[in-house]
Design a protein around this motif. Structure first.
Motif, PDB file in Angstrom:
ATOM      1  N   VAL A  53     -57.180-115.113 -12.169  1.00  0.00           N
ATOM      2  CA  VAL A  53     -57.050-114.184 -13.289  1.00  0.00           C
ATOM      3  C   VAL A  53     -58.331-113.368 -13.366  1.00  0.00           C
ATOM      4  CG1 VAL A  53     -56.848-114.007 -15.797  1.00  0.00           C
ATOM      5  CG2 VAL A  53     -55.505-115.719 -14.558  1.00  0.00           C
ATOM      6  N   LYS A  54     -58.191-112.048 -13.359  1.00  0.00           N
ATOM      7  CA  LYS A  54     -59.375-111.186 -13.243  1.00  0.00           C
ATOM      8  C   LYS A  54     -59.809-110.554 -14.565  1.00  0.00           C
ATOM      9  CE  LYS A  54     -58.364-110.106  -8.420  1.00  0.00           C
ATOM     10  NZ  LYS A  54     -58.092-109.043  -7.406  1.00  0.00           N
ATOM     11  N   ARG A  55     -59.070-110.800 -15.644  1.00  0.00           N
ATOM     12  CA  ARG A  55     -59.432-110.196 -16.920  1.00  0.00           C
ATOM     13  C   ARG A  55     -60.576-110.960 -17.586  1.00  0.00           C
ATOM     14  NH1 ARG A  55     -54.316-109.752 -20.563  1.00  0.00           N
ATOM     15  NH2 ARG A  55     -53.834-111.753 -19.563  1.00  0.00           N
ATOM     16  N   PRO A  56     -61.423-110.263 -18.332  1.00  0.00           N
ATOM     17  CA  PRO A  56     -62.545-110.931 -18.993  1.00  0.00           C
ATOM     18  C   PRO A  56     -62.089-111.726 -20.209  1.00  0.00           C
ATOM     19  CG  PRO A  56     -62.499-108.630 -19.609  1.00  0.00           C
ATOM     20  CD  PRO A  56     -61.433-108.806 -18.563  1.00  0.00           C
ATOM     21  N   LYS A  57     -62.959-112.608 -20.650  1.00  0.00           N
ATOM     22  CA  LYS A  57     -62.785-113.266 -21.937  1.00  0.00           C
ATOM     23  C   LYS A  57     -63.557-112.496 -23.000  1.00  0.00           C
ATOM     24  CE  LYS A  57     -61.817-118.221 -21.498  1.00  0.00           C
ATOM     25  NZ  LYS A  57     -62.358-119.583 -21.763  1.00  0.00           N
ATOM     26  N   LEU A  58     -63.114-112.622 -24.224  1.00  0.00           N
ATOM     27  CA  LEU A  58     -63.786-111.977 -25.350  1.00  0.00           C
ATOM     28  C   LEU A  58     -64.524-113.034 -26.160  1.00  0.00           C
ATOM     29  CD1 LEU A  58     -64.019-109.187 -26.797  1.00  0.00           C
ATOM     30  CD2 LEU A  58     -62.157-109.960 -28.288  1.00  0.00           C
ATOM     31  N   HIS A  59     -65.784-112.747 -26.492  1.00  0.00           N
ATOM     32  CA  HIS A  59     -66.572-113.643 -27.339  1.00  0.00           C
ATOM     33  C   HIS A  59     -67.245-112.838 -28.439  1.00  0.00           C
ATOM     34  CE1 HIS A  59     -66.426-117.532 -25.243  1.00  0.00           C
ATOM     35  NE2 HIS A  59     -66.470-116.868 -24.107  1.00  0.00           N
ATOM     36  N   LEU A  60     -67.275-113.395 -29.649  1.00  0.00           N
ATOM     37  CA  LEU A  60     -68.115-112.830 -30.701  1.00  0.00           C
ATOM     38  C   LEU A  60     -69.579-113.070 -30.352  1.00  0.00           C
ATOM     39  CD1 LEU A  60     -67.443-111.513 -33.591  1.00  0.00           C
ATOM     40  CD2 LEU A  60     -65.523-112.348 -32.202  1.00  0.00           C
ATOM     41  N   GLY A  61     -70.441-112.165 -30.798  1.00  0.00           N
ATOM     42  CA  GLY A  61     -71.859-112.292 -30.486  1.00  0.00           C
ATOM     43  C   GLY A  61     -72.544-113.438 -31.201  1.00  0.00           C
ATOM     44  N   ASP A  62     -71.973-113.900 -32.325  1.00  0.00           N
ATOM     45  CA  ASP A  62     -72.567-115.005 -33.067  1.00  0.00           C
ATOM     46  C   ASP A  62     -71.475-115.661 -33.896  1.00  0.00           C
ATOM     47  OD1 ASP A  62     -75.327-116.217 -34.072  1.00  0.00           O
ATOM     48  OD2 ASP A  62     -74.051-115.940 -35.842  1.00  0.00           O
ATOM     49  N   THR A  63     -71.453-116.983 -33.913  1.00  0.00           N
ATOM     50  CA  THR A  63     -70.384-117.695 -34.612  1.00  0.00           C
ATOM     51  C   THR A  63     -70.558-117.668 -36.126  1.00  0.00           C
ATOM     52  OG1 THR A  63     -71.582-119.780 -34.264  1.00  0.00           O
ATOM     53  CG2 THR A  63     -69.834-119.216 -32.684  1.00  0.00           C
ATOM     54  N   GLY A  64     -71.761-117.362 -36.613  1.00  0.00           N
ATOM     55  CA  GLY A  64     -71.932-117.188 -38.052  1.00  0.00           C
ATOM     56  C   GLY A  64     -71.153-115.987 -38.551  1.00  0.00           C
ATOM     57  N   ILE A  65     -71.236-114.876 -37.820  1.00  0.00           N
ATOM     58  CA  ILE A  65     -70.461-113.685 -38.176  1.00  0.00           C
ATOM     59  C   ILE A  65     -68.971-113.979 -38.075  1.00  0.00           C
ATOM     60  CG2 ILE A  65     -69.851-111.351 -37.419  1.00  0.00           C
ATOM     61  CD1 ILE A  65     -72.745-110.923 -36.663  1.00  0.00           C
ATOM     62  N   ALA A  66     -68.556-114.613 -36.972  1.00  0.00           N
ATOM     63  CA  ALA A  66     -67.133-114.918 -36.781  1.00  0.00           C
ATOM     64  C   ALA A  66     -66.603-115.773 -37.924  1.00  0.00           C
ATOM     65  CB  ALA A  66     -66.931-115.622 -35.447  1.00  0.00           C
ATOM     66  N   SER A  67     -67.348-116.804 -38.311  1.00  0.00           N
ATOM     67  CA  SER A  67     -66.889-117.711 -39.362  1.00  0.00           C
ATOM     68  C   SER A  67     -66.792-116.999 -40.704  1.00  0.00           C
ATOM     69  CB  SER A  67     -67.833-118.910 -39.459  1.00  0.00           C
ATOM     70  OG  SER A  67     -67.877-119.621 -38.238  1.00  0.00           O
ATOM     71  N   ALA A  68     -67.776-116.150 -41.009  1.00  0.00           N
ATOM     72  CA  ALA A  68     -67.734-115.409 -42.273  1.00  0.00           C
ATOM     73  C   ALA A  68     -66.524-114.486 -42.316  1.00  0.00           C
ATOM     74  CB  ALA A  68     -69.033-114.625 -42.459  1.00  0.00           C
ATOM     75  N   LEU A  69     -66.247-113.786 -41.224  1.00  0.00           N
ATOM     76  CA  LEU A  69     -65.112-112.868 -41.189  1.00  0.00           C
ATOM     77  C   LEU A  69     -63.783-113.606 -41.319  1.00  0.00           C
ATOM     78  CD1 LEU A  69     -66.295-110.486 -38.328  1.00  0.00           C
ATOM     79  CD2 LEU A  69     -66.099-109.914 -40.758  1.00  0.00           C
ATOM     80  N   LEU A  70     -63.733-114.839 -40.838  1.00  0.00           N
ATOM     81  CA  LEU A  70     -62.503-115.638 -40.916  1.00  0.00           C
ATOM     82  C   LEU A  70     -62.433-116.486 -42.182  1.00  0.00           C
ATOM     83  CD1 LEU A  70     -62.346-116.792 -37.185  1.00  0.00           C
ATOM     84  CD2 LEU A  70     -60.914-115.064 -38.291  1.00  0.00           C
ATOM     85  N   GLY A  71     -63.454-116.403 -43.025  1.00  0.00           N
ATOM     86  CA  GLY A  71     -63.457-117.149 -44.271  1.00  0.00           C
ATOM     87  C   GLY A  71     -63.593-118.644 -44.095  1.00  0.00           C
ATOM     88  N   LEU A  72     -64.354-119.068 -43.094  1.00  0.00           N
ATOM     89  CA  LEU A  72     -64.458-120.483 -42.764  1.00  0.00           C
ATOM     90  C   LEU A  72     -65.813-121.057 -43.161  1.00  0.00           C
ATOM     91  CD1 LEU A  72     -63.000-120.339 -39.134  1.00  0.00           C
ATOM     92  CD2 LEU A  72     -61.845-121.290 -41.144  1.00  0.00           C
ATOM     93  N   ASP A  73     -65.787-122.199 -43.843  1.00  0.00           N
ATOM     94  CA  ASP A  73     -66.994-123.009 -43.963  1.00  0.00           C
ATOM     95  C   ASP A  73     -66.839-124.212 -43.030  1.00  0.00           C
ATOM     96  OD1 ASP A  73     -65.178-124.667 -45.231  1.00  0.00           O
ATOM     97  OD2 ASP A  73     -66.104-124.506 -47.206  1.00  0.00           O
TER      98      ASP A  73
END
Length: 416
Positions: A276-296
């Protein structure tokens, strides 16, 4: 809470070395990750003056007369947020060519330097670039950072350590931005991350391009957060929005340029077919990701799917941060074939050695968890240094030739 003023950055010796070698050195990385603080700490003992282009008057002066502005700069100067003054790049080149003194200009920028053509073209051969990330866990813990050396040496002794357990999702949602870590966990820290995203969209992204539907960008970033550690799929990202896929692709690129997103390229080899030649996507920081998803922390621990995705991104970003100050140059990829064998993170050290890291959000490891690593080992032969499955368990144990199960604590906190 964390006092951010006392945490040394492990890339600092490389910055000092670069200033001794190059007339201009650029520290680039996301806004609020600590670039200015690091530059001013290093510059304070070396006679550097400080100029910031976040100041409208200073920026206006540089744009009005770049040659005169550059000529009037002190002998050693920090130029903060240099991407805001693109007219100055050519003038800095003239100054460097007139007086090629190592360490003359210490620049910082919140836009990916390789994606700013005027900067890279004007200062080619005169500029050394260092990437600064948000804080790594080993910086926060003030402990050794020898995981990458142990990985490439296959040096994981059979030993036991206490599992992180409930503390692990708490570390993931905290992220690594220094100012965020001074806030109390929960709503107050999440508010800081939301404010950061809004500021990046309203300031840095608008400096890069005209965006017709600016309100889409925070929602697109939240959609990307829900797909972090997955194969990059523009159609899936575009589905909630009434805009075209090319527009979503362009917006994704803008978010990459300000370090909010990162595409992890697929590893390739002529010896392995059906990759599979497609890239994976990652957020630059999991603190930002968690805040955007409303997760503690507790909410993340409950949602096992998101926990697995965010743990993979957390481990990937920790490895990237540790690699940024390592002496060896390393490149990062992921491995997946069309039969479903995969390795979350593939790390190439130069041309001689490759290591693989699989990340599991569980307290146990089974032989089947090494399927992708075994396939990678077969394809690489002697180039395969080692493969590990990181998991939230207690024991570091071998699982065959150059394969190991390793507690995730070892990545985050290094050796005892």
């Amino acid at each position: 809470m964390i006092d951010t003023t006392i945490y040394p950055r492990l890339i600092e010796p490389h910055l000092v070395e670069a200033l001794a070698d190059s007339p201009a050195v650029l520290i680039h990385g996301p806004r609020q990750c600590g670039k200015t603080t690091l530059a001013r700490i290093v510059g304070a003992t070396r006679g550097y003056s400080y100029v910031t282009f976040d100041d409208d008057v200073v920026r206006g002066a540089a744009e009005e007369d770049p040659r005169g502005f550059a000529a009037g700069l002190p002998g050693r100067v920090i130029l903060d947020e240099i991407q805001k003054a693109p007219a100055l790049f050519a003038a800095l080149k003239v100054e460097i060519d007139r007086k090629r003194t190592p360490g003359r200009f210490l620049l910082t920028g919140s836009t990916h330097a390789l994606l700013v053509p005027k900067l890279s073209e004007s200062l080619a051969g005169r500029l050394q670039t260092l990437r600064l990330h948000p804080l790594a866990q080993c910086e926060l813990m003030r402990c050794g950072s020898g995981f990458l050396d142990a990985l490439f040496e296959g040096d994981f002794a059979v030993e036991r350590s206490e599992r992180l357990g409930p503390a692990l999702p708490g570390r993931i949602v905290a992220g690594g931005y220094p100012a965020a870590l001074t806030r109390a966990p929960g709503r107050r820290r999440a508010n800081w991350y939301h404010d950061l995203v809004d500021a990046l969209v309203q300031r840095d992204v608008l400096d890069l391009a005209r965006v017709r539907q600016l309100d889409i960008l925070p929602r697109l970033l939240a959609a990307a957060a829900s797909q972090t550690a997955r194969i990059f799929n523009v159609s899936d990202l575009a589905a909630p929005f009434e805009v075209s896929r090319p527009t979503i692709r362009d917006y994704t690129t803008l978010l990459e340029r300000v370090f909010l997103l990162e595409r992890l390229p697929a590893w390739h080899s002529n010896r392995v077919r059906r990759l599979v030649k497609r890239p994976k996507l990652h957020l630059g920081d999991t603190g930002i990701a968690s805040a955007l998803l409303g997760l503690d922390g507790p909410a993340l621990a409950y949602d096992r799917t998101l926990f697995g995705q965010l743990l993979e991104t957390f481990a990937f970003q920790e490895l990237r941060r540790q690699a940024s100050w390592h002496d060896a140059r390393m490149s990062f990829h992921h491995f997946r074939d069309k039969d479903g064998a995969e390795v979350d993170i593939v790390i190439e050290r130069g041309a001689a050695a490759v290591a693989g890291v699989e990340v599991k959000a569980s307290g146990t490891v089974r032989p089947g968890d090494f399927r992708g690593l075994r396939k990678l080992r077969r394809s690489l032969g002697d180039r395969f240094a080692a493969g590990v499955v990181l998991y939230d368990g207690e024991a570091a144990v071998p699982f065959g030739d150059r394969l190991h199960a390793v507690p995730v604590r070892r990545l985050l906190e290094g050796s005892e």
